[in-house]
Scaffold this motif. Structure first.
Motif, PDB file in Angstrom:
ATOM      1  N   THR A  73      16.762  46.649  37.629  1.00  5.73           N
ATOM      2  CA  THR A  73      17.290  46.438  38.972  1.00  5.73           C
ATOM      3  C   THR A  73      17.266  47.713  39.825  1.00  5.73           C
ATOM      4  OG1 THR A  73      19.546  46.967  38.300  1.00  5.73           O
ATOM      5  CG2 THR A  73      18.861  44.657  38.133  1.00  5.73           C
ATOM      6  N   ASN A  74      16.773  48.791  39.309  1.00  5.36           N
ATOM      7  CA  ASN A  74      16.771  50.090  39.995  1.00  5.36           C
ATOM      8  C   ASN A  74      18.170  50.635  40.244  1.00  5.36           C
ATOM      9  OD1 ASN A  74      13.998  50.355  40.072  1.00  5.36           O
ATOM     10  ND2 ASN A  74      13.831  49.265  42.016  1.00  5.36           N
ATOM     11  N   THR A  75      19.152  50.172  39.492  1.00  7.69           N
ATOM     12  CA  THR A  75      20.488  50.755  39.557  1.00  7.69           C
ATOM     13  C   THR A  75      20.891  51.187  38.159  1.00  7.69           C
ATOM     14  OG1 THR A  75      21.691  48.704  39.167  1.00  7.69           O
ATOM     15  CG2 THR A  75      21.162  49.228  41.461  1.00  7.69           C
ATOM     16  N   PHE A  76      21.481  52.331  38.062  1.00  4.46           N
ATOM     17  CA  PHE A  76      21.978  52.827  36.787  1.00  4.46           C
ATOM     18  C   PHE A  76      23.128  53.780  37.043  1.00  4.46           C
ATOM     19  CE2 PHE A  76      18.429  55.484  38.098  1.00  4.46           C
ATOM     20  CZ  PHE A  76      18.946  56.765  37.993  1.00  4.46           C
ATOM     21  N   TYR A  77      23.853  54.094  35.988  1.00  4.46           N
ATOM     22  CA  TYR A  77      24.928  55.076  36.071  1.00  4.46           C
ATOM     23  C   TYR A  77      24.413  56.389  35.499  1.00  4.46           C
ATOM     24  CZ  TYR A  77      28.715  51.870  37.311  1.00  4.46           C
ATOM     25  OH  TYR A  77      29.545  50.997  37.957  1.00  4.46           O
ATOM     26  N   LYS A  78      24.712  57.455  36.190  1.00  7.09           N
ATOM     27  CA  LYS A  78      24.350  58.783  35.702  1.00  7.09           C
ATOM     28  C   LYS A  78      25.650  59.488  35.321  1.00  7.09           C
ATOM     29  CE  LYS A  78      22.454  61.603  38.634  1.00  7.09           C
ATOM     30  NZ  LYS A  78      21.536  62.383  39.451  1.00  7.09           N
TER      31      LYS A  78
ATOM     32  N   GLU B 231      31.503  63.516  35.330  1.00 11.94           N
ATOM     33  CA  GLU B 231      31.364  62.718  36.548  1.00 11.94           C
ATOM     34  C   GLU B 231      30.482  61.513  36.253  1.00 11.94           C
ATOM     35  OE1 GLU B 231      31.614  66.138  40.037  1.00 11.94           O
ATOM     36  OE2 GLU B 231      29.717  65.093  39.709  1.00 11.94           O
ATOM     37  N   ILE B 232      30.822  60.388  36.882  1.00 13.41           N
ATOM     38  CA  ILE B 232      29.992  59.187  36.778  1.00 13.41           C
ATOM     39  C   ILE B 232      29.504  58.859  38.182  1.00 13.41           C
ATOM     40  CG2 ILE B 232      29.906  56.746  36.175  1.00 13.41           C
ATOM     41  CD1 ILE B 232      32.111  57.255  34.141  1.00 13.41           C
ATOM     42  N   HIS B 233      28.186  58.789  38.319  1.00 17.83           N
ATOM     43  CA  HIS B 233      27.551  58.457  39.591  1.00 17.83           C
ATOM     44  C   HIS B 233      26.816  57.132  39.437  1.00 17.83           C
ATOM     45  CE1 HIS B 233      27.824  62.547  41.461  1.00 17.83           C
ATOM     46  NE2 HIS B 233      27.977  62.869  40.194  1.00 17.83           N
ATOM     47  N   LYS B 234      26.802  56.359  40.497  1.00 16.57           N
ATOM     48  CA  LYS B 234      25.964  55.169  40.526  1.00 16.57           C
ATOM     49  C   LYS B 234      24.729  55.507  41.344  1.00 16.57           C
ATOM     50  CE  LYS B 234      25.706  50.381  41.989  1.00 16.57           C
ATOM     51  NZ  LYS B 234      26.408  49.287  42.666  1.00 16.57           N
ATOM     52  N   SER B 235      23.564  55.359  40.724  1.00  9.52           N
ATOM     53  CA  SER B 235      22.302  55.599  41.416  1.00  9.52           C
ATOM     54  C   SER B 235      21.662  54.265  41.719  1.00  9.52           C
ATOM     55  CB  SER B 235      21.366  56.446  40.560  1.00  9.52           C
ATOM     56  OG  SER B 235      21.894  57.742  40.415  1.00  9.52           O
ATOM     57  N   GLU B 236      21.347  54.088  42.986  1.00  2.00           N
ATOM     58  CA  GLU B 236      20.762  52.826  43.428  1.00  2.00           C
ATOM     59  C   GLU B 236      19.727  53.122  44.498  1.00  2.00           C
ATOM     60  OE1 GLU B 236      22.510  48.469  44.492  1.00  2.00           O
ATOM     61  OE2 GLU B 236      23.650  50.188  45.183  1.00  2.00           O
ATOM     62  N   ASN B 237      18.475  52.769  44.195  1.00  2.00           N
ATOM     63  CA  ASN B 237      17.382  52.972  45.149  1.00  2.00           C
ATOM     64  C   ASN B 237      17.355  54.410  45.680  1.00  2.00           C
ATOM     65  OD1 ASN B 237      16.625  50.265  44.886  1.00  2.00           O
ATOM     66  ND2 ASN B 237      18.079  49.649  46.455  1.00  2.00           N
ATOM     67  N   ASP B 238      17.358  55.375  44.785  1.00  2.00           N
ATOM     68  CA  ASP B 238      17.295  56.805  45.110  1.00  2.00           C
ATOM     69  C   ASP B 238      18.510  57.305  45.899  1.00  2.00           C
ATOM     70  OD1 ASP B 238      14.865  56.995  43.790  1.00  2.00           O
ATOM     71  OD2 ASP B 238      13.731  56.524  45.602  1.00  2.00           O
TER      72      ASP B 238
ATOM     73  N   LYS C  15      21.657  58.817  31.504  1.00  2.00           N
ATOM     74  CA  LYS C  15      21.586  57.611  32.318  1.00  2.00           C
ATOM     75  C   LYS C  15      21.886  56.419  31.429  1.00  2.00           C
ATOM     76  CE  LYS C  15      18.024  59.424  35.384  1.00  2.00           C
ATOM     77  NZ  LYS C  15      16.640  59.268  35.845  1.00  2.00           N
ATOM     78  N   ILE C  16      22.752  55.545  31.939  1.00  2.00           N
ATOM     79  CA  ILE C  16      23.047  54.308  31.221  1.00  2.00           C
ATOM     80  C   ILE C  16      22.856  53.140  32.179  1.00  2.00           C
ATOM     81  CG2 ILE C  16      24.654  55.422  29.628  1.00  2.00           C
ATOM     82  CD1 ILE C  16      26.941  54.099  31.215  1.00  2.00           C
ATOM     83  N   ASP C  17      22.630  51.972  31.615  1.00  2.00           N
ATOM     84  CA  ASP C  17      22.477  50.769  32.439  1.00  2.00           C
ATOM     85  C   ASP C  17      23.758  50.498  33.215  1.00  2.00           C
ATOM     86  OD1 ASP C  17      19.869  50.162  31.657  1.00  2.00           O
ATOM     87  OD2 ASP C  17      20.546  49.078  29.891  1.00  2.00           O
ATOM     88  N   ASN C  18      23.608  49.926  34.389  1.00  2.00           N
ATOM     89  CA  ASN C  18      24.753  49.549  35.197  1.00  2.00           C
ATOM     90  C   ASN C  18      25.525  48.464  34.446  1.00  2.00           C
ATOM     91  OD1 ASN C  18      26.564  48.535  37.061  1.00  2.00           O
ATOM     92  ND2 ASN C  18      25.104  48.538  38.748  1.00  2.00           N
ATOM     93  N   PRO C  19      26.781  48.727  34.069  1.00  2.00           N
ATOM     94  CA  PRO C  19      27.520  47.729  33.284  1.00  2.00           C
ATOM     95  C   PRO C  19      27.845  46.456  34.067  1.00  2.00           C
ATOM     96  CG  PRO C  19      28.920  49.604  33.826  1.00  2.00           C
ATOM     97  CD  PRO C  19      27.540  49.954  34.279  1.00  2.00           C
ATOM     98  N   PHE C  20      27.782  46.498  35.399  1.00  2.00           N
ATOM     99  CA  PHE C  20      28.057  45.313  36.211  1.00  2.00           C
ATOM    100  C   PHE C  20      26.815  44.436  36.376  1.00  2.00           C
ATOM    101  CE2 PHE C  20      31.316  48.316  37.536  1.00  2.00           C
ATOM    102  CZ  PHE C  20      32.450  47.530  37.447  1.00  2.00           C
ATOM    103  N   SER C  21      25.662  44.954  36.003  1.00  2.00           N
ATOM    104  CA  SER C  21      24.408  44.197  36.111  1.00  2.00           C
ATOM    105  C   SER C  21      23.642  44.268  34.795  1.00  2.00           C
ATOM    106  CB  SER C  21      23.532  44.767  37.231  1.00  2.00           C
ATOM    107  OG  SER C  21      24.192  44.721  38.453  1.00  2.00           O
TER     108      SER C  21
END
Length: 163
Positions: free
Chosen positions: A83-88, A146-153, A103-109
């Motif tokens: 989905t081009n979203t992940f957690y960093k 820190e936990i960041h959500k990366s989505e579409n750059d 990087k881990i998969d987005n747990p909500f998706s």
């Protein structure tokens, strides 16, 4: 006679050499503890996430478990989300420098694989609540996570934890 003189010379030489370099060594337990390297620890952090009505993701730390030892394969989490979203997840050292990034998969998706008779398909789930964990080796030099959500750059800071 010559053998006796040689034996006396070596005996005297050994006596002199053994007496010249003697010193008293004292051990201070407090000093030993300060010079000792910190023992590695395995740290598990357990998180819970929830989406608000406006779609914002709120992350909270639920539990932290620490045990002696270390992970031989410290690599954890490689995002494979389609989905081009992940957690960093970023760990910082005591100097506030980036120590490690994962990087881990987005747990909500989460991505689910379904198998048919002739094919395999990947489907993307949409969750309003999710749980996930992160593990790492701690040698006494980690100060912050820190936990960041990366989505579409684009990156958004979701969570910060002082360790």
């Amino acid at each position: 006679m010559i053998n006796n003189k040689v034996a006396n010379f070596f005996f005297l030489f050994i006596m002199i050499m053994s007496c010249t370099n003697q010193s008293i060594v004292r051990s201070d337990p407090e000093m030993d503890k300060r010079n000792e390297k910190p023992q590695p620890k395995m740290v598990y952090l357990f998180f819970e996430g929830e989406k608000t009505a406006d779609g914002k993701e709120i992350i909270t730390l639920v539990d932290k478990k620490v045990s002696d030892g270390f992970f031989k394969n410290e690599e954890f989490g490689t995002a494979k989300d389609i989905t081009n979203t992940f957690y960093k997840i970023i760990l910082f050292d005591r100097n506030n420098q980036v120590y490690k990034t994962a990087k881990i998969d987005n747990p909500f998706s989460p991505v689910f694989e379904s198998y048919g008779q002739e094919s395999m398909e990947k489907q993307i789930g949409q969750l309003n609540k999710a749980e996930f964990f992160y593990r790492y080796n701690d040698y006494g030099n980690i100060s912050k996570l820190e936990i960041h959500k990366s989505e579409n750059d684009r990156s958004t800071l979701l969570f910060t934890l002082k360790l």
